[in-house]
Design a protein around this motif. Structure first.
Motif, PDB file in Angstrom:
ATOM      1  N   ASP A  57     -25.198 -31.981 -44.799  1.00 28.78           N
ATOM      2  CA  ASP A  57     -25.329 -33.259 -45.493  1.00 28.78           C
ATOM      3  C   ASP A  57     -25.766 -34.338 -44.492  1.00 28.78           C
ATOM      4  N   THR A  58     -27.065 -34.448 -44.318  1.00 31.84           N
ATOM      5  CA  THR A  58     -27.621 -35.492 -43.458  1.00 31.84           C
ATOM      6  C   THR A  58     -28.979 -35.875 -44.025  1.00 31.84           C
ATOM      7  N   ASN A  59     -29.641 -36.840 -43.411  1.00 30.85           N
ATOM      8  CA  ASN A  59     -30.969 -37.221 -43.904  1.00 30.85           C
ATOM      9  C   ASN A  59     -31.766 -37.905 -42.791  1.00 30.85           C
ATOM     10  N   ALA A 106     -30.591 -39.936 -24.339  1.00 31.77           N
ATOM     11  CA  ALA A 106     -29.335 -39.701 -25.058  1.00 31.77           C
ATOM     12  C   ALA A 106     -29.446 -40.169 -26.496  1.00 31.77           C
ATOM     13  N   ASN A 107     -30.065 -41.328 -26.667  1.00 34.84           N
ATOM     14  CA  ASN A 107     -30.159 -41.976 -27.971  1.00 34.84           C
ATOM     15  C   ASN A 107     -31.156 -43.107 -27.785  1.00 34.84           C
ATOM     16  N   LEU A 108     -32.148 -43.229 -28.668  1.00 31.55           N
ATOM     17  CA  LEU A 108     -33.167 -44.277 -28.500  1.00 31.55           C
ATOM     18  C   LEU A 108     -32.527 -45.661 -28.486  1.00 31.55           C
ATOM     19  N   GLY A 165     -35.281 -34.749 -29.244  1.00 32.00           N
ATOM     20  CA  GLY A 165     -33.836 -34.948 -29.280  1.00 32.00           C
ATOM     21  C   GLY A 165     -33.298 -35.087 -27.863  1.00 32.00           C
ATOM     22  N   ASN A 166     -31.992 -34.930 -27.753  1.00 34.41           N
ATOM     23  CA  ASN A 166     -31.325 -35.026 -26.449  1.00 34.41           C
ATOM     24  C   ASN A 166     -31.251 -33.618 -25.852  1.00 34.41           C
ATOM     25  N   THR A 167     -31.977 -33.407 -24.766  1.00 34.21           N
ATOM     26  CA  THR A 167     -31.989 -32.074 -24.137  1.00 34.21           C
ATOM     27  C   THR A 167     -31.149 -32.057 -22.855  1.00 34.21           C
TER      28      THR A 167
HETATM   29  O1  UT7 Z   1     -26.192 -37.430 -23.859  1.00 33.65           O
HETATM   30  C1  UT7 Z   1     -24.833 -37.643 -23.620  1.00 33.65           C
HETATM   31  C2  UT7 Z   1     -24.461 -38.994 -24.002  1.00 33.65           C
HETATM   32  N1  UT7 Z   1     -24.448 -39.096 -25.443  1.00 33.65           N
HETATM   33  C3  UT7 Z   1     -24.566 -40.274 -25.996  1.00 33.65           C
HETATM   34  O2  UT7 Z   1     -24.750 -41.230 -25.294  1.00 33.65           O
HETATM   35  C4  UT7 Z   1     -24.408 -40.392 -27.502  1.00 33.65           C
HETATM   36  C5  UT7 Z   1     -23.657 -41.644 -27.813  1.00 33.65           C
HETATM   37  N2  UT7 Z   1     -23.321 -41.831 -29.222  1.00 33.65           N
HETATM   38  C6  UT7 Z   1     -24.248 -41.911 -30.190  1.00 33.65           C
HETATM   39  O3  UT7 Z   1     -25.415 -41.760 -29.947  1.00 33.65           O
HETATM   40  C7  UT7 Z   1     -23.782 -42.292 -31.586  1.00 33.65           C
HETATM   41  O4  UT7 Z   1     -22.420 -42.606 -31.547  1.00 33.65           O
HETATM   42  C8  UT7 Z   1     -24.029 -41.196 -32.632  1.00 33.65           C
HETATM   43  C9  UT7 Z   1     -25.515 -41.085 -32.904  1.00 33.65           C
HETATM   44  C10 UT7 Z   1     -23.477 -39.886 -32.159  1.00 33.65           C
HETATM   45  C11 UT7 Z   1     -23.356 -41.550 -33.961  1.00 33.65           C
HETATM   46  O5  UT7 Z   1     -23.794 -42.803 -34.417  1.00 33.65           O
HETATM   47  P1  UT7 Z   1     -22.736 -43.891 -34.885  1.00 33.65           P
HETATM   48  O6  UT7 Z   1     -23.513 -45.056 -35.306  1.00 33.65           O
HETATM   49  O7  UT7 Z   1     -21.745 -44.080 -33.775  1.00 33.65           O
HETATM   50  O8  UT7 Z   1     -22.116 -43.226 -36.153  1.00 33.65           O
HETATM   51  P2  UT7 Z   1     -20.583 -42.815 -36.442  1.00 33.65           P
HETATM   52  O9  UT7 Z   1     -20.194 -41.634 -35.648  1.00 33.65           O
HETATM   53  O10 UT7 Z   1     -19.719 -44.038 -36.366  1.00 33.65           O
HETATM   54  O11 UT7 Z   1     -20.657 -42.377 -37.959  1.00 33.65           O
HETATM   55  C12 UT7 Z   1     -20.979 -43.310 -39.018  1.00 33.65           C
HETATM   56  C13 UT7 Z   1     -20.975 -42.578 -40.333  1.00 33.65           C
HETATM   57  C14 UT7 Z   1     -19.707 -41.766 -40.591  1.00 33.65           C
HETATM   58  O12 UT7 Z   1     -19.419 -41.843 -41.971  1.00 33.65           O
HETATM   59  P3  UT7 Z   1     -18.290 -42.877 -42.491  1.00 33.65           P
HETATM   60  O13 UT7 Z   1     -17.026 -42.461 -41.805  1.00 33.65           O
HETATM   61  O14 UT7 Z   1     -18.768 -44.225 -42.098  1.00 33.65           O
HETATM   62  O15 UT7 Z   1     -18.293 -42.623 -43.963  1.00 33.65           O
HETATM   63  C15 UT7 Z   1     -20.140 -40.342 -40.265  1.00 33.65           C
HETATM   64  O16 UT7 Z   1     -19.395 -39.380 -40.976  1.00 33.65           O
HETATM   65  O17 UT7 Z   1     -22.054 -41.661 -40.389  1.00 33.65           O
HETATM   66  C16 UT7 Z   1     -21.560 -40.346 -40.756  1.00 33.65           C
HETATM   67  N3  UT7 Z   1     -22.396 -39.351 -40.083  1.00 33.65           N
HETATM   68  C17 UT7 Z   1     -23.550 -38.878 -40.603  1.00 33.65           C
HETATM   69  N4  UT7 Z   1     -24.188 -39.138 -41.759  1.00 33.65           N
HETATM   70  C18 UT7 Z   1     -25.359 -38.497 -41.967  1.00 33.65           C
HETATM   71  C19 UT7 Z   1     -22.202 -38.770 -38.870  1.00 33.65           C
HETATM   72  N5  UT7 Z   1     -23.208 -37.937 -38.594  1.00 33.65           N
HETATM   73  C20 UT7 Z   1     -24.062 -37.989 -39.648  1.00 33.65           C
HETATM   74  C21 UT7 Z   1     -25.286 -37.354 -39.930  1.00 33.65           C
HETATM   75  N6  UT7 Z   1     -25.890 -37.638 -41.103  1.00 33.65           N
HETATM   76  N7  UT7 Z   1     -25.867 -36.486 -39.074  1.00 33.65           N
END
Ligand code: UT7
Length: 336
Positions: A28-30, A265-267, A292-294
């Motif tokens: 479930d993603t988009n 890591a993330n744009l 993506g992040n490799t």
């Molecule tokens: O390379 C190593 C270092 N890594 C990083 O630096 C990564 C750092 N973190 C990030 O890049 C971000 O925190 C993420 C991209 C991993 C996540 O983004 P976020 O804006 O922090 O989202 P979140 O984890 O707070 O999730 C927000 C919502 C949640 O739903 P509710 O609880 O608000 O209803 C998640 O369940 O988005 C939901 N969610 C998704 N929805 C659709 C989480 N993953 C997904 C997904 N598709 N793939």
């Protein structure tokens, strides 16, 4: 003291492209969520039977780097291999590369510093070259993430981010003082080790214990865990600090940066850093949209592409910076 320069760069990514829409068929993603939160549009995944592993992808990138360097494989004095996804629990991928490239019995060292792995690896290589112990060192960053991700909705916050691929650099003694790696800066903060981790199976948490603890199979330690927002906040802070640290150590200003290559890591993290340092678009290289992040491969892949696209010229100041699991972070300041 000698100085180290990069003599050749190479990259390899699997042919199999996995788009955001492809992932939305598995969980479930988009596309909108992934693009907005990470900037990623697609990534590469190894396909069963395509012959790719962390070690073999590293070898493919290494062959290109070696050819471009003009240095023969038999002149390589050391292999340093950075990965968090080795083919085997042990031994590491470095010895596999030594065998696959048919390089005499040179030493092979594996570095386990996740997203900072490539910076740690070139820092290690730089020290060996500086002291005169070795002249030519093959440094590889390679990852097979897709082999170990949870592609159900349970794992979506992690599995949409990571991709497979490899990058390599041949480091050699520089003939010109002032050209090459000017400095590297490394850090860690182990108190946050579990905020981005894969806990088991490990010697501390072996298979029978995992099964006993998880009779329903709901809390699965053999998939990566990431406290995304906490990692994000630490990343933007540490990226900034370690870039500043590198600039200050060399008496450079932000305006001296010709090319910043942040770990992909993330744009949003890259854009935050770009805005904070007031860098123009052409001063920052990003390709996370396509790969993506490799992890340990992201900097050498991006560096290779930036160089291939003619975006790095002689005398340019190139800054590499990374942050990731550990936490670990680091930077390298290079005069091209
Ligand atoms: O390379 C190593 C270092 N890594 C990083 O630096 C990564 C750092 N973190 C990030 O890049 C971000 O925190 C993420 C991209 C991993 C996540 O983004 P976020 O804006 O922090 O989202 P979140 O984890 O707070 O999730 C927000 C919502 C949640 O739903 P509710 O609880 O608000 O209803 C998640 O369940 O988005 C939901 N969610 C998704 N929805 C659709 C989480 N993953 C997904 C997904 N598709 N793939």
């Amino acid at each position: 003291m000698y100085q180290t320069k990069i003599a050749g760069l190479g990259k390899y990514v699997p042919e199999n492209v996995v788009t955001n829409d492809d992932l939305s068929k598995m969980m479930d993603t988009n596309d909108e969520w992934i693009t907005e939160r990470t900037g990623i549009k697609e990534r590469r995944h190894i396909k069963k039977g395509d012959g790719n592993t962390t070690a073999t992808m590293g070898v493919k990138a290494a062959r290109i780097a070696l050819e471009r360097s003009g240095i023969n494989k038999d002149e390589i004095d050391l292999i340093v291999f950075a990965t968090l996804s080795p083919d085997y629990y042990f031994p590491g991928c470095g010895v596999q590369v030594q065998e696959m490239l048919d390089i005499k019995t040179c030493p092979a060292l594996d570095v386990r510093n996740q997203c900072s792995g490539f910076i740690y690896a070139i820092s290690v290589a730089d020290q060996f070259i500086k002291t005169g112990m070795y002249k030519n060192i093959l440094v590889i960053g390679s990852e097979n993430h897709s082999g170990g991700l949870d592609f159900t909705t349970r794992g979506r916050s992690v599995s949409v981010i990571f991709g497979d691929g490899a990058g390599a650099a041949v480091l050699t003694r520089s003939d010109h003082n002032g050209q090459g790696i000017l400095s590297t800066h490394l850090h860690s903060e182990g108190k946050h080790a579990l905020e981005l981790s894969l806990k088991g199976p490990s010697t501390n948490y072996w298979v029978p214990e995992i099964i006993a603890d998880n009779p329903q199979g709901d809390d699965i330690p053999y998939y990566p865990y990431m406290n995304g927002q906490f990692v994000f906040k630490n990343a933007v802070q540490r990226f900034s600090e370690v870039i500043n640290e590198g600039l200050e150590a060399n008496g450079l200003e932000v305006s001296d940066i010709d090319m910043l290559i942040p770990h992909q890591a993330n744009l949003r993290i890259s854009q935050f850093i770009q805005q904070k340092f007031r860098l123009k678009d052409e001063q920052v290289y990003n390709n996370i949209q396509r790969y993506g992040n490799t992890t340990a491969a992201s900097i050498p892949i991006a560096l290779t592409e930036a160089w291939e696209e003619g975006k790095i010229d002689n005398e340019d100041v190139v800054v590499l910076a990374a942050f990731g699991s550990g936490f670990t972070w680091g930077s390298a300041i290079i005069k091209w």
